[in-house]
Motif scaffolding. Sequence first.
Motif, PDB file in Angstrom:
ATOM      1  N   UNK A 272       0.804  -1.218   0.000  1.00 38.42           N
ATOM      2  CA  UNK A 272       0.000   0.000   0.000  1.00 38.42           C
ATOM      3  C   UNK A 272       0.832   1.261   0.000  1.00 38.42           C
ATOM      4  N   UNK A 273       0.138   2.393   0.078  1.00 34.49           N
ATOM      5  CA  UNK A 273       0.790   3.702   0.031  1.00 34.49           C
ATOM      6  C   UNK A 273       0.089   4.641   1.008  1.00 34.49           C
ATOM      7  N   UNK A 274       0.882   5.483   1.651  1.00 36.52           N
ATOM      8  CA  UNK A 274       0.349   6.590   2.441  1.00 36.52           C
ATOM      9  C   UNK A 274       0.465   7.850   1.587  1.00 36.52           C
ATOM     10  N   UNK A 275      -0.668   8.468   1.306  1.00 35.34           N
ATOM     11  CA  UNK A 275      -0.713   9.647   0.435  1.00 35.34           C
ATOM     12  C   UNK A 275      -0.816  10.895   1.301  1.00 35.34           C
ATOM     13  N   UNK A 276       0.166  11.764   1.137  1.00 40.36           N
ATOM     14  CA  UNK A 276       0.282  12.931   2.001  1.00 40.36           C
ATOM     15  C   UNK A 276       0.116  14.212   1.200  1.00 40.36           C
ATOM     16  N   UNK A 277      -0.934  14.964   1.511  1.00 38.57           N
ATOM     17  CA  UNK A 277      -1.122  16.308   0.963  1.00 38.57           C
ATOM     18  C   UNK A 277      -0.753  17.305   2.059  1.00 38.57           C
ATOM     19  N   UNK A 278       0.177  18.198   1.772  1.00 38.60           N
ATOM     20  CA  UNK A 278       0.537  19.258   2.709  1.00 38.60           C
ATOM     21  C   UNK A 278       0.655  20.574   1.942  1.00 38.60           C
ATOM     22  N   UNK A 279       0.393  21.713   2.612  1.00 40.22           N
ATOM     23  CA  UNK A 279       0.543  22.998   1.926  1.00 40.22           C
ATOM     24  C   UNK A 279       1.932  23.133   1.301  1.00 40.22           C
ATOM     25  N   UNK A 280       1.968  23.698   0.114  1.00 43.02           N
ATOM     26  CA  UNK A 280       3.219  23.833  -0.622  1.00 43.02           C
ATOM     27  C   UNK A 280       4.078  24.912   0.011  1.00 43.02           C
ATOM     28  N   UNK A 281       5.230  24.506   0.539  1.00 43.69           N
ATOM     29  CA  UNK A 281       6.149  25.446   1.159  1.00 43.69           C
ATOM     30  C   UNK A 281       7.580  25.091   0.821  1.00 43.69           C
ATOM     31  N   UNK A 282       8.459  26.081   0.859  1.00 39.62           N
ATOM     32  CA  UNK A 282       9.880  25.855   0.602  1.00 39.62           C
ATOM     33  C   UNK A 282      10.535  25.262   1.842  1.00 39.62           C
ATOM     34  N   UNK A 283      11.704  24.668   1.648  1.00 41.71           N
ATOM     35  CA  UNK A 283      12.426  24.070   2.770  1.00 41.71           C
ATOM     36  C   UNK A 283      13.022  25.119   3.704  1.00 41.71           C
ATOM     37  N   UNK A 284      13.447  26.245   3.151  1.00 44.18           N
ATOM     38  CA  UNK A 284      14.101  27.280   3.945  1.00 44.18           C
ATOM     39  C   UNK A 284      13.130  28.422   4.226  1.00 44.18           C
ATOM     40  N   UNK A 285      13.133  28.893   5.464  1.00 43.95           N
ATOM     41  CA  UNK A 285      12.201  29.932   5.890  1.00 43.95           C
ATOM     42  C   UNK A 285      12.273  31.152   4.982  1.00 43.95           C
TER      43      UNK A 285
END
Length: 358
Positions: A272-285
């Motif tokens: 199976x797969x865990x599907x993760x939707x998260x707000x699009x953000x850059x790695x660096x602040x």
Amino acid sequence: MSTLQEQPVTDAAVEEQMGKILTELGASLGVLLTALGTRSGLWAALADAGPLTDRQVAAKVDVHPALVREWLRAQAAGGYLEYDPAGETFVLPAPVAAAIHYGPGGALVDACATMLSSMGEGFGAFSEAFRTGQGFGWHQRTAEHWHGTDAFTKIALPEELIAAAIGAMPAVVEALSSGGTVLDVGCGYGTPTTDIAKLYPAARVLGIDYHDASVAHAREQAGPDNVRFEVAAAADLPGSDYDLITFFDSLHDIGDPRGALVRARSAVADSGIVLLFEPLGADDVQDNLNPTGRMFYAVSTLACTPNAVSQETATSSEPLGAQAGEKRLRALAAEAAFSRVERLDVPAPLNLVLALRP
């Protein structure tokens, strides 16, 4: 280039900062004004209509001319309308109409206005919780806030986006088409959960949320027979061997995101797969210090992170916030013993979509 802190405190510098404050106040109130335009039909009246006086617009929507006059002037001051002083007319430019009236912009603002209305009503209790370092859980919000969030979800995570994300995982499509199982964690009102059930009528779909009122609302909605909802926390996922486990913009709302992924890793099937939707953000602040990042940081401060903090325990991992970035999410997945993380190439302008494989 000097920093703001290093700049001398001159009258001009103070005036500049006061200008920013006034701009901020105007933009904040502008959210309500834009929503008023949607709810009263003013954007629709202006779309493709050419130059109109305030009275001509008022006649089209049957709103008092004085109210329409002030609304039009406010929108012109905000740059959404063009004003011709010679004829005292207003025009809705085509790009603005495309974004607000024909596109999703107006509905997004309207959903946010609903949430802001609830936040304003409960701001006293929230600010005291914030000041004392306490969390402020979803259960402490009003039904208006929950409705507004669901309205936002319907726009930000439409059925076609969910279909594209699942469609990018052929093995999952095959499993769900032949009676597989799905667990949606932090389902809220269950909109994406129900969309999956509609897309895959042979699948068995379960949505869970710690918030009993949201689960009750989800159950009341007319949905297909293959979807159901239960009250359960991310730390205590029911069942196992799921073909698909989903987190639709919910992981950053959870007090122990690492623990939630560890539990999901144990509950998903080996294939199976865990599907993760998260707000699009850059790695660096510093790369998030822009208008989009500002909006997400604001939402994170006012809603998402306070909810996560309210769920913290002695063993909790630190709440993510709504701009965690891909690097942090991949690291969290590795800590939860997922072997591979794939970023899905789907049309998600507001989201980062990751497929986590056992």
